[in-house]
Design a protein around this motif. Structure first.
Motif, PDB file in Angstrom:
ATOM      1  N   ASP A  70      -1.659  17.153 -19.421  1.00 49.96           N
ATOM      2  CA  ASP A  70      -1.755  15.731 -19.105  1.00 49.96           C
ATOM      3  C   ASP A  70      -1.375  15.556 -17.636  1.00 49.96           C
ATOM      4  OD1 ASP A  70      -2.363  15.016 -21.795  1.00 49.96           O
ATOM      5  OD2 ASP A  70      -0.241  15.268 -22.277  1.00 49.96           O
ATOM      6  N   GLU A 396      -6.749  10.757 -24.227  1.00 51.89           N
ATOM      7  CA  GLU A 396      -5.517  10.902 -23.455  1.00 51.89           C
ATOM      8  C   GLU A 396      -4.279  10.557 -24.289  1.00 51.89           C
ATOM      9  OE1 GLU A 396      -5.547  12.134 -20.433  1.00 51.89           O
ATOM     10  OE2 GLU A 396      -7.737  12.187 -20.308  1.00 51.89           O
ATOM     11  N   GLU A 398      -3.254   7.825 -25.486  1.00 48.03           N
ATOM     12  CA  GLU A 398      -2.527   6.638 -25.060  1.00 48.03           C
ATOM     13  C   GLU A 398      -2.182   5.707 -26.213  1.00 48.03           C
ATOM     14  OE1 GLU A 398      -6.692   6.043 -23.136  1.00 48.03           O
ATOM     15  OE2 GLU A 398      -5.580   7.681 -24.021  1.00 48.03           O
TER      16      GLU A 398
END
Length: 532
Positions: A70, A396, A398
């Motif tokens: 990341d 990602e 999120e």
């Protein structure tokens, strides 16, 4: 060069690696492998100097370039080109040169003379950092990673997650570091970029440690393999290439199994004889010694390798819904004068399967975020239908709260479930005991993927929005995801570079971005998946 001595790595109370000593020298291209959650990412962070070992030391000579799973992209207002050039400090020098050029045009003699003197110093510094040849090198690397001039001139905040990750990869490769540590570098790369990266890394003359589930990349690039065995908390070093490693590791596993079977047989014989001798007082001491020999025989033997566990994944039984649970009309997104896509329509019928294709930067992730209600469109609307229950998997991660624990994230995803049921689901995704209490921020990419998938399983979603769901997964876990895709009865909108995922989905329709054209799926579109 990196040298590790008597290294011990822990995740909380759990020992991931015990007393490992190794060196990564120039010319070593190491594939670091092991199952998801074994500790590969944690070990790599320690080698990069971004984490501390529980014991032992890590020393390095020369610069180390580290690409985490990341990546941090710094100031999101910075241009992509400047972010890459910053690896050698060239972004600041070039900016100062441009500013000084303006002052050289001043009508004031004193200001002009000072500017000219400063320009000479800056130009000398620019040349010392590689000059125009270095600028050209950075542009070449970026172009090879599908970052054209148009993208390089944009601020980072206008780029997709995949584009920002490729900017970071370009930055690390441009840095000139003597040792590279790359954690899943092929994520978000198209087929041409992966081919270029293979050739680049194969020719790299410094030291390299690479974590990747791309077997073809490992086969071409690595000349050593470090296998992190999660069951034994040991790092097995193989000074051979990928194919020879696979053969040698299988031979090692058979040898360990044989040794254990022989030792258990001998120990059983000794214990049986000791039990018989205990009946006679005169032979009690001899019996005790024989029993100790049996215990030592077993204690000194390496544990037999337990088969790597795999999360058992089945997407949820979809909740009842109307005929068309999700509709979008006239969606568009622009960043300043840059138009990403415009006037996109999509109707997701109950149980339908749609794959979204488009080159990197065409807006695939942006579209899924709009459908999920996370990002508002510039124009157009998203209409939830009767009974809609959305499940969104973000590439990602999120959707996960990194400041909260694994258990807390699951409780939020399924507030109606009791603690026992939540822990049962987490256990099936290999989060048991203390693992459920770990904060999400310390998880590896593969562990975050498992947790994000676990939240989907308890969601009762009837429409799944899946953005690269097979990234960061080992082959066995990927097979589980593909199996779950095949059997899921709800609707799916899928974004992926993984041809196997599209094959498992068996899509009925394809949506092509940025034009927004919709068509029935046909095998001809399969060739576009890896390019997307």
């Amino acid at each position: 060069m990196i040298t590790a001595t008597a290294l011990e790595v822990r995740a909380g109370a759990r020992v991931l690696l015990e007393s490992a000593t190794f060196r990564v020298a120039d010319g070593d291209r190491v594939g670091l492998v092991g199952r998801n959650g074994a500790g590969k990412t944690t070990l790599t962070k320690i080698l990069a100097g971004e984490g501390q070992p529980a014991a032992g030391t890590v020393t390095s000579s020369g610069d180390v370039g580290y690409l985490p799973q990341d990546p941090r992209t710094g100031d999101l207002d910075v241009l992509a080109r400047d972010r890459i050039l910053s690896a050698r400090g060239m972004d600041v020098v070039i900016r100062d040169l441009r500013e000084t050029e303006g002052r050289m045009a001043s009508a004031d003699d004193d200001t002009r003379d000072k500017a000219m003197a400063r320009y000479s110093r800056l130009e000398a510094e620019f040349q010392s950092r590689g000059g125009y040849a270095a600028e050209s090198e950075a542009a070449s690397i970026a172009s090879s990673l599908a970052l054209p001039e148009r993208v390089l001139g944009q601020p980072l905040h206008t780029l997709s997650g995949g584009q920002r990750r490729r900017v970071e990869l370009a930055r690390i490769l441009f840095s000139g570091s003597q040792t590279l540590l790359l954690d899943e570098p092929t994520n978000h790369l198209d087929a041409d970029s992966i081919t270029w990266l293979r050739d680049y890394l194969k020719a790299f003359r410094g030291g390299l440690v690479i974590i990747s589930h791309d077997v073809s990349l490992l086969d071409v690039v690595v000349n050593r393999v470090f296998h992190l065995d999660a069951n034994r908390a040991e790092l097995d070093l193989y000074n051979v290439g990928w194919k020879l490693y696979l053969n040698q590791r299988e031979t090692d596993e058979r040898r360990r199994k044989r040794e254990r079977a022989n030792a258990e047989k001998k120990a059983a014989t000794l214990m049986s004889q000791a039990d018989k001798m205990r009946a006679k007082a005169s032979k009690a001491v001899a019996a005790q010694n024989m029993a100790r020999r049996a215990e030592r025989l077993l204690a000194g033997l390496e544990d037999q390798r337990v088969s790597d566990k795999v999360a058992k994944l089945r997407f949820p039984e979809p909740a009842a819904c109307g005929r068309t649970p999700l509709t979008a009309s006239g969606l568009s997104r622009s960043y300043g004068s840059l138009e990403v896509f415009t006037d996109v329509d999509l109707a997701v019928d109950r149980g339908s399967k749609v794959v979204v294709l488009g080159l990197n930067g065409a807006g695939k992730t942006t579209l899924l975020r709009m459908l999920a209600g996370i990002d508002p469109p510039d124009t157009g609307e998203v209409h939830p239908g009767h009974g809609l229950r959305l499940g969104y998997y973000a590439q990602e991660h999120e959707t996960l709260d990194t400041d909260r624990t694994v258990l807390e994230n699951m409780r939020t995803a399924a507030p109606e479930l009791g603690d026992t049921d939540v822990r049962k689901v987490l256990g099936s995704f290999l989060f048991s005991g203390d693992d459920a209490e770990k904060p999400v921020r310390v998880l590896s990419g593969g562990e975050k993927t498992r947790l994000a998938l676990a939240t989907l399983v308890v969601s009762s979603a009837n429409v799944l929005l899946l953005d690269e769901p097979t990234n960061n997964l080992d082959p066995a876990s990927r097979d589980e995801v593909l199996g779950a895709l095949r059997s899921y009865k709800g609707a799916v909108v899928l974004v992926t570079h993984d041809e196997g995922a599209v094959h498992a989905l068996e899509p009925e329709r394809v949506l092509l971005l940025p034009d927004g054209d919709e068509d029935l799926w046909s095998p001809e579109y399969a060739d576009l998946v890896a390019l997307a």
